[in-house]
Design an enzyme around this catalytic site. Structure first.
Site, PDB file in Angstrom:
ATOM      1  N   ASP A 292      -5.188   6.813  -1.374  1.00  0.00           N
ATOM      2  CA  ASP A 292      -4.998   6.988  -2.813  1.00  0.00           C
ATOM      3  C   ASP A 292      -4.875   8.467  -3.155  1.00  0.00           C
ATOM      4  O   ASP A 292      -4.019   8.863  -3.965  1.00  0.00           O
ATOM      5  CB  ASP A 292      -6.191   6.364  -3.547  1.00  0.00           C
TER       6      ASP A 292
ATOM      7  N   GLU B 221      -1.965   1.673   0.051  1.00  0.00           N
ATOM      8  CA  GLU B 221      -2.639   2.974   0.065  1.00  0.00           C
ATOM      9  C   GLU B 221      -3.377   3.186   1.379  1.00  0.00           C
ATOM     10  O   GLU B 221      -3.446   4.309   1.896  1.00  0.00           O
ATOM     11  CB  GLU B 221      -3.586   3.087  -1.117  1.00  0.00           C
TER      12      GLU B 221
END
Length: 228
Positions: A53, A124
């Site tokens: 992320d 992610e």
């Protein structure tokens, strides 16, 4: 723990991911519901998702910064849209990720392989795994390739002015906008409303329209044009 499925390995490499340590990629693709995940078994993707992320955010923020001279509020608006779970999930579907996620039977039966939350998180996690295996430059290159259509398109550009102003205020650590009707004129069938929107310690803007909601929208737009 079983090894990385050869078909999944070929798929990862086709996406541009270089596999040096298969365990890292197994972790990135493993949901907490998978049999054997947890203490004493395979790790799930959560730690890699946390890392990915941040890598994704930095790569996209860097691209946006270099791509133009928009103000911070507009950059934040686009960044939030481009790294959102729904955008990550959309890209995950495009590259065929769902069939490679390691899910428990119940989670798969419940539609976990098509869940925006799970797909976004695993996407992610793959970026996090790429960062660990190949470094930031390689991860950034893959992000720019997979996100090319979104980066060059209109994702995060078109937004209702009131929503955009709310995000601008949050992004600049300001109190939320306050709207008030400062004038109403004309008969009921042709009324005109003047609305003022203000953000404490920033300023205010006004607009007039034939409905309160339209006046609020125009006032928010005027505020962003003046201060955004």
């Amino acid at each position: 723990m079983s090894g990385l499925d050869p078909v999944t390995g070929e798929w990862l490499e086709a996406q541009g991911f270089a596999i040096h340590n298969p365990t890292v990629w197994l972790e990135a693709l493993t949901h907490g519901s998978f049999n054997g995940a947890g203490p004493g078994g395979a790790s799930d993707y959560q730690r890699l998702e946390f890392l990915g992320d941040r890598v994704l955010g930095l790569a996209v923020a860097s691209w946006l910064f270099r791509a133009g001279d928009g103000p911070e509020g507009k950059l934040s608006q686009r960044l939030n849209a481009l790294v959102s779970g729904s955008t990550c999930a959309r890209i995950a579907r495009v590259i065929g990720l769902p069939e490679h996620i390691r899910l428990g039977k119940q989670a798969r039966d419940d539609g976990g392989a098509d869940s925006d939350n799970i797909l976004g998180d695993v996407m992610e996690a793959l970026i996090g795994a790429c960062f660990i295996e190949q470094g930031f430059d390689a991860a950034q290159a893959i992000i720019y390739r997979l996100w090319a259509q979104e980066l060059e398109g209109d994702v995060g550009k078109a937004k209702h002015p009131k929503s955009a102003l709310q995000e601008w205020a949050a992004g600049n650590r300001r109190a939320g906008p306050v709207y008030e009707v400062v004038d109403r004129s004309g008969p009921d069938h042709a009324a005109r409303f003047t609305v003022r929107v203000s953000i404490r310690n920033v300023g205010s803007a006004e607009a007039t329209a034939t409905s309160k909601s339209e006046a609020e929208k125009l006032a928010a737009k005027a505020f962003l044009e003046r201060f955004g």
